[in-house]
Design a protein around this motif. Structure first.
Motif, PDB file in Angstrom:
ATOM      1  N   LEU A  74      71.467  47.410  63.169  1.00  0.00           N
ATOM      2  CA  LEU A  74      72.599  46.562  62.802  1.00  0.00           C
ATOM      3  C   LEU A  74      72.747  45.382  63.763  1.00  0.00           C
ATOM      4  N   ALA A  75      73.258  44.290  63.240  1.00  0.00           N
ATOM      5  CA  ALA A  75      73.558  43.119  64.058  1.00  0.00           C
ATOM      6  C   ALA A  75      74.707  43.455  65.009  1.00  0.00           C
ATOM      7  N   PRO A  76      74.829  42.722  66.115  1.00  0.00           N
ATOM      8  CA  PRO A  76      75.926  42.973  67.055  1.00  0.00           C
ATOM      9  C   PRO A  76      77.289  42.877  66.370  1.00  0.00           C
ATOM     10  N   CYS A  77      78.174  43.774  66.769  1.00  0.00           N
ATOM     11  CA  CYS A  77      79.540  43.793  66.250  1.00  0.00           C
ATOM     12  C   CYS A  77      80.410  44.508  67.275  1.00  0.00           C
ATOM     13  N   ASP A  78      81.715  44.497  67.045  1.00  0.00           N
ATOM     14  CA  ASP A  78      82.630  45.182  67.951  1.00  0.00           C
ATOM     15  C   ASP A  78      82.674  46.681  67.695  1.00  0.00           C
ATOM     16  N   LEU A  79      82.567  47.069  66.432  1.00  0.00           N
ATOM     17  CA  LEU A  79      82.719  48.478  66.065  1.00  0.00           C
ATOM     18  C   LEU A  79      81.968  48.766  64.772  1.00  0.00           C
ATOM     19  N   VAL A  80      81.337  49.920  64.726  1.00  0.00           N
ATOM     20  CA  VAL A  80      80.720  50.399  63.489  1.00  0.00           C
ATOM     21  C   VAL A  80      81.515  51.617  63.029  1.00  0.00           C
ATOM     22  N   LEU A  81      82.062  51.547  61.833  1.00  0.00           N
ATOM     23  CA  LEU A  81      82.703  52.713  61.221  1.00  0.00           C
ATOM     24  C   LEU A  81      81.639  53.430  60.414  1.00  0.00           C
ATOM     25  N   VAL A  82      81.516  54.721  60.659  1.00  0.00           N
ATOM     26  CA  VAL A  82      80.463  55.534  60.044  1.00  0.00           C
ATOM     27  C   VAL A  82      81.116  56.507  59.082  1.00  0.00           C
ATOM     28  N   GLU A  83      80.842  56.347  57.794  1.00  0.00           N
ATOM     29  CA  GLU A  83      81.412  57.253  56.792  1.00  0.00           C
ATOM     30  C   GLU A  83      80.405  58.337  56.464  1.00  0.00           C
ATOM     31  N   GLY A  84      80.852  59.580  56.600  1.00  0.00           N
ATOM     32  CA  GLY A  84      79.964  60.709  56.340  1.00  0.00           C
ATOM     33  C   GLY A  84      79.298  61.175  57.621  1.00  0.00           C
ATOM     34  N   TYR A  85      78.029  61.486  57.542  1.00  0.00           N
ATOM     35  CA  TYR A  85      77.265  61.970  58.703  1.00  0.00           C
ATOM     36  C   TYR A  85      77.993  63.103  59.410  1.00  0.00           C
ATOM     37  N   LYS A  86      78.342  64.135  58.657  1.00  0.00           N
ATOM     38  CA  LYS A  86      79.054  65.288  59.211  1.00  0.00           C
ATOM     39  C   LYS A  86      78.330  65.923  60.392  1.00  0.00           C
ATOM     40  N   ARG A  87      77.013  65.932  60.362  1.00  0.00           N
ATOM     41  CA  ARG A  87      76.268  66.689  61.351  1.00  0.00           C
ATOM     42  C   ARG A  87      75.777  65.889  62.552  1.00  0.00           C
ATOM     43  N   GLU A  88      76.084  64.609  62.591  1.00  0.00           N
ATOM     44  CA  GLU A  88      75.678  63.776  63.734  1.00  0.00           C
ATOM     45  C   GLU A  88      76.726  63.875  64.848  1.00  0.00           C
ATOM     46  N   ALA A  89      76.288  63.657  66.070  1.00  0.00           N
ATOM     47  CA  ALA A  89      77.135  63.847  67.251  1.00  0.00           C
ATOM     48  C   ALA A  89      77.774  62.537  67.700  1.00  0.00           C
ATOM     49  N   HIS A  90      78.766  62.082  66.969  1.00  0.00           N
ATOM     50  CA  HIS A  90      79.569  60.930  67.354  1.00  0.00           C
ATOM     51  C   HIS A  90      81.029  61.283  67.106  1.00  0.00           C
ATOM     52  N   ARG A  91      81.935  60.594  67.775  1.00  0.00           N
ATOM     53  CA  ARG A  91      83.350  60.897  67.584  1.00  0.00           C
ATOM     54  C   ARG A  91      83.773  60.546  66.168  1.00  0.00           C
ATOM     55  N   LYS A  92      84.619  61.427  65.602  1.00  0.00           N
ATOM     56  CA  LYS A  92      85.004  61.284  64.198  1.00  0.00           C
ATOM     57  C   LYS A  92      86.457  61.678  63.993  1.00  0.00           C
ATOM     58  N   ILE A  93      87.021  61.154  62.930  1.00  0.00           N
ATOM     59  CA  ILE A  93      88.297  61.631  62.427  1.00  0.00           C
ATOM     60  C   ILE A  93      87.998  62.334  61.109  1.00  0.00           C
ATOM     61  N   GLU A  94      88.608  63.485  60.917  1.00  0.00           N
ATOM     62  CA  GLU A  94      88.384  64.254  59.686  1.00  0.00           C
ATOM     63  C   GLU A  94      89.478  63.958  58.682  1.00  0.00           C
ATOM     64  N   THR A  95      89.085  63.597  57.456  1.00  0.00           N
ATOM     65  CA  THR A  95      90.058  63.372  56.391  1.00  0.00           C
ATOM     66  C   THR A  95      90.258  64.659  55.605  1.00  0.00           C
ATOM     67  N   ARG A  96      91.504  64.908  55.248  1.00  0.00           N
ATOM     68  CA  ARG A  96      91.850  66.098  54.448  1.00  0.00           C
ATOM     69  C   ARG A  96      92.865  65.701  53.394  1.00  0.00           C
ATOM     70  N   ARG A  97      92.597  66.158  52.174  1.00  0.00           N
ATOM     71  CA  ARG A  97      93.553  65.942  51.079  1.00  0.00           C
ATOM     72  C   ARG A  97      93.890  67.276  50.458  1.00  0.00           C
ATOM     73  N   LEU A  98      95.120  67.421  50.081  1.00  0.00           N
ATOM     74  CA  LEU A  98      95.600  68.670  49.502  1.00  0.00           C
ATOM     75  C   LEU A  98      94.839  69.026  48.234  1.00  0.00           C
ATOM     76  N   ASP A  99      94.478  68.022  47.426  1.00  0.00           N
ATOM     77  CA  ASP A  99      93.817  68.311  46.157  1.00  0.00           C
ATOM     78  C   ASP A  99      92.283  68.282  46.245  1.00  0.00           C
ATOM     79  N   ALA A 100      91.716  68.211  47.448  1.00  0.00           N
ATOM     80  CA  ALA A 100      90.255  68.279  47.588  1.00  0.00           C
ATOM     81  C   ALA A 100      89.799  69.707  47.291  1.00  0.00           C
ATOM     82  N   LYS A 101      88.620  69.845  46.701  1.00  0.00           N
ATOM     83  CA  LYS A 101      88.110  71.173  46.347  1.00  0.00           C
ATOM     84  C   LYS A 101      87.953  72.063  47.572  1.00  0.00           C
TER      85      LYS A 101
END
Length: 169
Positions: A93-120
């Protein structure tokens, strides 16, 4: 990781894409240059059958770049290679201030977990992933030891990400 990256992870239909989109909007509004990486668990194609670039790939090209005055894209066919690790993608990737990574459950980077009541699946990922440092949910996540944010409180989540990644003190 060499890049300042922060992940948004969660089960299918837990709000990852919506939160990522809102965070990009908010962080860009704050003046940051933001890039994203989206992990897809299924076969996907950003090219259309019949397009010149599609024909190049079908003919056997490993990489095809499409360039115009408005944007450019690089497609890489794995052709039997292993899926690249997140670090390999971040390094391209080109230089930037921040990369937001969607998914990649099994990679070792800091993450926030999303949870929804109606998710399976509502099994908390944070119980088995020490890289999850916060939760964003559309319901009260009682007994959660991590910081919990309302899934729609994008400003507070963006504040947290800025602090967690060192964008602000």
């Amino acid at each position: 990781m060499n890049r300042r990256a922060f992940g948004i992870t969660g089960w299918k239909n837990s709000g990852k894409t919506t939160l990522t989109e809102k965070l990009v909007t908010e962080l860009v509004r704050r003046g940051w240059k933001v890039s994203t990486v989206k992990h897809a668990h299924h076969d996907f194609d950003i090219d259309k059958p019949g397009a010149d670039s599609f024909r190049h790939r079908q003919a056997g090209a490993t990489e095809v770049a499409i360039v115009s005055g408005n944007r450019w894209a690089l497609m890489h066919e794995l052709r039997g290679e292993d899926e690249p690790k997140l670090e390999a993608i971040l390094s391209r990737l080109a230089p930037c201030d921040l990369v937001l990574v969607e998914g990649y459950k099994r990679e070792a980077h800091r993450k926030i977990e999303t949870r929804r009541l109606d998710a399976k699946d509502r099994t908390p990922l944070s119980a088995t992933d020490p890289n999850i440092v916060a939760v964003a949910a559309d319901f009260a996540a009682e007994r959660e030891p991590l910081p919990v944010f309302d899934l729609n409180d994008v400003e507070s989540i963006a504040d947290f990400i800025e602090r967690a990644t060192g964008l602000v003190a």
